[in-house]
Design a protein around this motif. Structure first.
Motif, PDB file in Angstrom:
ATOM      1  N   SER A  93      64.245 -68.752  27.184  1.00 52.78           N
ATOM      2  CA  SER A  93      63.384 -68.697  28.388  1.00 52.78           C
ATOM      3  C   SER A  93      62.160 -68.123  28.416  1.00 52.78           C
ATOM      4  CB  SER A  93      64.019 -67.859  29.684  1.00 52.78           C
ATOM      5  OG  SER A  93      63.559 -67.719  30.796  1.00 52.78           O
ATOM      6  N   LYS A  94      61.007 -68.870  28.905  1.00 54.00           N
ATOM      7  CA  LYS A  94      59.676 -68.356  28.791  1.00 54.00           C
ATOM      8  C   LYS A  94      59.577 -67.245  29.879  1.00 54.00           C
ATOM      9  CE  LYS A  94      57.303 -72.554  27.006  1.00 54.00           C
ATOM     10  NZ  LYS A  94      56.370 -73.443  27.232  1.00 54.00           N
ATOM     11  N   ILE A  95      60.084 -67.340  31.166  1.00 53.97           N
ATOM     12  CA  ILE A  95      59.597 -66.371  32.172  1.00 53.97           C
ATOM     13  C   ILE A  95      60.890 -65.397  32.494  1.00 53.97           C
ATOM     14  CG2 ILE A  95      58.003 -67.826  33.289  1.00 53.97           C
ATOM     15  CD1 ILE A  95      60.533 -68.759  35.234  1.00 53.97           C
ATOM     16  N   ALA A  96      62.116 -65.663  31.745  1.00 53.70           N
ATOM     17  CA  ALA A  96      63.264 -64.680  31.938  1.00 53.70           C
ATOM     18  C   ALA A  96      63.896 -64.281  30.695  1.00 53.70           C
ATOM     19  CB  ALA A  96      64.172 -65.504  32.940  1.00 53.70           C
ATOM     20  N   TYR A  97      63.096 -64.453  29.757  1.00 54.21           N
ATOM     21  CA  TYR A  97      63.718 -64.028  28.110  1.00 54.21           C
ATOM     22  C   TYR A  97      64.889 -62.833  28.374  1.00 54.21           C
ATOM     23  CZ  TYR A  97      64.122 -62.385  23.474  1.00 54.21           C
ATOM     24  OH  TYR A  97      64.670 -61.972  22.342  1.00 54.21           O
ATOM     25  N   ARG A  98      65.956 -63.192  27.393  1.00 51.28           N
ATOM     26  CA  ARG A  98      66.790 -62.192  27.387  1.00 51.28           C
ATOM     27  C   ARG A  98      67.438 -62.253  25.949  1.00 51.28           C
ATOM     28  NH1 ARG A  98      70.597 -63.329  30.994  1.00 51.28           N
ATOM     29  NH2 ARG A  98      71.956 -63.691  29.623  1.00 51.28           N
ATOM     30  N   ARG A  99      67.779 -61.379  25.168  1.00 50.72           N
ATOM     31  CA  ARG A  99      68.059 -61.691  23.900  1.00 50.72           C
ATOM     32  C   ARG A  99      69.551 -62.057  24.070  1.00 50.72           C
ATOM     33  NH1 ARG A  99      66.872 -60.584  18.714  1.00 50.72           N
ATOM     34  NH2 ARG A  99      68.674 -60.363  17.364  1.00 50.72           N
ATOM     35  N   CYS A 100      70.132 -62.889  23.323  1.00 49.06           N
ATOM     36  CA  CYS A 100      71.712 -63.528  23.422  1.00 49.06           C
ATOM     37  C   CYS A 100      72.443 -62.359  22.728  1.00 49.06           C
ATOM     38  CB  CYS A 100      71.984 -64.406  22.516  1.00 49.06           C
ATOM     39  SG  CYS A 100      71.265 -66.154  23.563  1.00 49.06           S
ATOM     40  N   GLU A 101      73.441 -61.686  23.508  1.00 51.53           N
ATOM     41  CA  GLU A 101      74.180 -60.202  23.053  1.00 51.53           C
ATOM     42  C   GLU A 101      74.837 -60.599  21.759  1.00 51.53           C
ATOM     43  OE1 GLU A 101      76.785 -59.538  26.429  1.00 51.53           O
ATOM     44  OE2 GLU A 101      75.360 -59.472  27.908  1.00 51.53           O
ATOM     45  N   ASP A 102      75.320 -61.783  21.404  1.00 50.86           N
ATOM     46  CA  ASP A 102      76.006 -61.958  20.197  1.00 50.86           C
ATOM     47  C   ASP A 102      75.063 -62.324  19.163  1.00 50.86           C
ATOM     48  OD1 ASP A 102      75.575 -64.579  21.293  1.00 50.86           O
ATOM     49  OD2 ASP A 102      77.548 -65.339  20.955  1.00 50.86           O
ATOM     50  N   CYS A 103      73.934 -62.384  19.091  1.00 50.80           N
ATOM     51  CA  CYS A 103      72.877 -62.766  18.093  1.00 50.80           C
ATOM     52  C   CYS A 103      72.448 -61.740  17.236  1.00 50.80           C
ATOM     53  CB  CYS A 103      71.836 -63.399  18.738  1.00 50.80           C
ATOM     54  SG  CYS A 103      70.548 -64.308  17.651  1.00 50.80           S
ATOM     55  N   GLN A 104      72.676 -61.928  16.037  1.00 47.41           N
ATOM     56  CA  GLN A 104      72.222 -61.182  15.203  1.00 47.41           C
ATOM     57  C   GLN A 104      70.681 -61.148  14.723  1.00 47.41           C
ATOM     58  OE1 GLN A 104      74.424 -58.669  13.680  1.00 47.41           O
ATOM     59  NE2 GLN A 104      76.021 -59.553  15.066  1.00 47.41           N
ATOM     60  N   ASP A 105      70.239 -62.225  14.314  1.00 45.83           N
ATOM     61  CA  ASP A 105      68.936 -62.584  14.098  1.00 45.83           C
ATOM     62  C   ASP A 105      68.480 -63.800  14.890  1.00 45.83           C
ATOM     63  OD1 ASP A 105      66.234 -62.748  13.108  1.00 45.83           O
ATOM     64  OD2 ASP A 105      67.076 -63.383  11.182  1.00 45.83           O
ATOM     65  N   GLU A 106      67.595 -63.968  15.925  1.00 47.01           N
ATOM     66  CA  GLU A 106      67.131 -65.087  16.527  1.00 47.01           C
ATOM     67  C   GLU A 106      66.267 -66.020  15.565  1.00 47.01           C
ATOM     68  OE1 GLU A 106      64.499 -64.470  19.848  1.00 47.01           O
ATOM     69  OE2 GLU A 106      66.269 -63.557  20.919  1.00 47.01           O
ATOM     70  N   THR A 107      65.701 -65.395  14.623  1.00 44.66           N
ATOM     71  CA  THR A 107      64.711 -66.512  13.693  1.00 44.66           C
ATOM     72  C   THR A 107      65.726 -67.268  12.714  1.00 44.66           C
ATOM     73  OG1 THR A 107      64.745 -64.633  12.252  1.00 44.66           O
ATOM     74  CG2 THR A 107      62.923 -64.975  13.714  1.00 44.66           C
ATOM     75  N   VAL A 118      66.067 -79.027  22.178  1.00 46.10           N
ATOM     76  CA  VAL A 118      66.404 -79.447  23.405  1.00 46.10           C
ATOM     77  C   VAL A 118      65.474 -78.845  24.638  1.00 46.10           C
ATOM     78  CG1 VAL A 118      68.294 -79.645  25.065  1.00 46.10           C
ATOM     79  CG2 VAL A 118      68.787 -79.815  22.762  1.00 46.10           C
ATOM     80  N   ALA A 119      65.252 -77.623  24.715  1.00 46.79           N
ATOM     81  CA  ALA A 119      64.381 -77.194  25.613  1.00 46.79           C
ATOM     82  C   ALA A 119      63.231 -77.574  25.463  1.00 46.79           C
ATOM     83  CB  ALA A 119      64.417 -75.472  25.320  1.00 46.79           C
ATOM     84  N   LEU A 120      62.431 -77.882  24.553  1.00 52.88           N
ATOM     85  CA  LEU A 120      61.127 -78.157  24.517  1.00 52.88           C
ATOM     86  C   LEU A 120      60.987 -79.817  24.861  1.00 52.88           C
ATOM     87  CD1 LEU A 120      60.114 -76.749  20.910  1.00 52.88           C
ATOM     88  CD2 LEU A 120      59.085 -76.177  23.252  1.00 52.88           C
ATOM     89  N   ALA A 121      61.858 -80.586  24.625  1.00 54.29           N
ATOM     90  CA  ALA A 121      61.982 -81.841  24.739  1.00 54.29           C
ATOM     91  C   ALA A 121      62.340 -81.873  26.379  1.00 54.29           C
ATOM     92  CB  ALA A 121      62.951 -82.728  24.191  1.00 54.29           C
ATOM     93  N   THR A 122      62.997 -81.099  27.153  1.00 53.57           N
ATOM     94  CA  THR A 122      63.504 -81.012  28.571  1.00 53.57           C
ATOM     95  C   THR A 122      62.274 -80.812  29.229  1.00 53.57           C
ATOM     96  OG1 THR A 122      65.653 -80.776  27.852  1.00 53.57           O
ATOM     97  CG2 THR A 122      64.955 -80.479  30.256  1.00 53.57           C
ATOM     98  N   ARG A 123      61.479 -79.691  28.845  1.00 53.83           N
ATOM     99  CA  ARG A 123      60.547 -79.193  29.457  1.00 53.83           C
ATOM    100  C   ARG A 123      59.202 -80.221  29.584  1.00 53.83           C
ATOM    101  NH1 ARG A 123      60.862 -73.713  26.492  1.00 53.83           N
ATOM    102  NH2 ARG A 123      62.314 -72.956  27.814  1.00 53.83           N
ATOM    103  N   GLY A 124      59.237 -80.978  28.428  1.00 55.15           N
ATOM    104  CA  GLY A 124      58.117 -81.935  28.241  1.00 55.15           C
ATOM    105  C   GLY A 124      58.271 -83.247  29.172  1.00 55.15           C
ATOM    106  N   VAL A 125      59.519 -83.447  29.454  1.00 54.72           N
ATOM    107  CA  VAL A 125      59.823 -84.472  30.245  1.00 54.72           C
ATOM    108  C   VAL A 125      59.526 -84.013  31.625  1.00 54.72           C
ATOM    109  CG1 VAL A 125      61.447 -85.974  31.283  1.00 54.72           C
ATOM    110  CG2 VAL A 125      61.240 -85.846  28.680  1.00 54.72           C
ATOM    111  N   LEU A 126      60.063 -82.866  32.002  1.00 55.39           N
ATOM    112  CA  LEU A 126      59.972 -82.292  33.280  1.00 55.39           C
ATOM    113  C   LEU A 126      58.830 -81.987  33.708  1.00 55.39           C
ATOM    114  CD1 LEU A 126      63.283 -79.989  33.457  1.00 55.39           C
ATOM    115  CD2 LEU A 126      62.964 -82.316  34.583  1.00 55.39           C
ATOM    116  N   ASP A 127      57.845 -81.468  33.090  1.00 57.81           N
ATOM    117  CA  ASP A 127      56.471 -80.982  33.227  1.00 57.81           C
ATOM    118  C   ASP A 127      55.486 -82.007  33.176  1.00 57.81           C
ATOM    119  OD1 ASP A 127      57.491 -78.411  33.886  1.00 57.81           O
ATOM    120  OD2 ASP A 127      56.955 -77.645  31.518  1.00 57.81           O
ATOM    121  N   SER A 128      55.839 -83.034  32.623  1.00 56.66           N
ATOM    122  CA  SER A 128      54.906 -84.469  32.847  1.00 56.66           C
ATOM    123  C   SER A 128      55.335 -85.509  33.609  1.00 56.66           C
ATOM    124  CB  SER A 128      54.845 -85.068  31.253  1.00 56.66           C
ATOM    125  OG  SER A 128      55.980 -85.660  30.920  1.00 56.66           O
TER     126      SER A 128
END
Length: 142
Positions: A93-107, A118-128
């Motif tokens: 999330s760009k505006i409500a970022y929260r680290r996933c509780e079960d994630c060791q390393d996001e990278t 998926v998020a980038l493609a979805t945002r691309g369609v919705l925002d255009s």
């Protein structure tokens, strides 16, 4: 998945987009045409009015109308207004970022990497995609 409220908001805005410039639609008319419960529609339109997307007029020629041109209102804008962030995972999330509780390393999180695409493609369609685009799409065969 989008909420029923967001779906109704988009359907109401598409209905308003079909009217000629400056024309209004009564809540009852939108409710009947789009099969949206009237009381729920009142709440949705009030939220859209506060956000500056629609306006209301009182009196004989009253009702609701778009404040912006259909070409200026995107599906992404409406979804964020009604449902909040457009992200399949809180760590994306760009505006409500929260680290996933079960994630060791996001990278190095493989799940995050796939859903980031998926998020980038979805945002691309919705925002255009605008309300005007939606009206054009209804005339196109699938």
């Amino acid at each position: 998945m989008i909420s029923q409220k967001a779906k109704y908001a988009l359907r109401a805005l598409v209905a308003l987009s079909r009217t000629r410039t400056g024309a209004t639609m009564m809540i009852g008319e939108i409710s009947r045409e789009q099969a949206i419960p009237k009381k729920f529609l009142e709440q949705i339109l009030l939220e859209l009015k506060r956000a500056g997307i629609v306006m209301s007029l009182r009196g004989r020629s009253g009702g609701y109308a778009l404040l912006k041109a259909p070409e200026e209102v995107t599906f992404g804008e409406v979804l964020r207004l009604i449902d909040g962030p457009v992200a399949p995972l809180p760590c994306l999330s760009k505006i409500a970022y929260r680290r996933c509780e079960d994630c060791q390393d996001e990278t190095s999180c493989e799940v995050r990497h796939v859903f980031e695409r998926v998020a980038l493609a979805t945002r691309g369609v919705l925002d255009s995609t605008t309300l005007a685009d939606a009206l054009k799409l209804e005339d196109m065969p699938i």
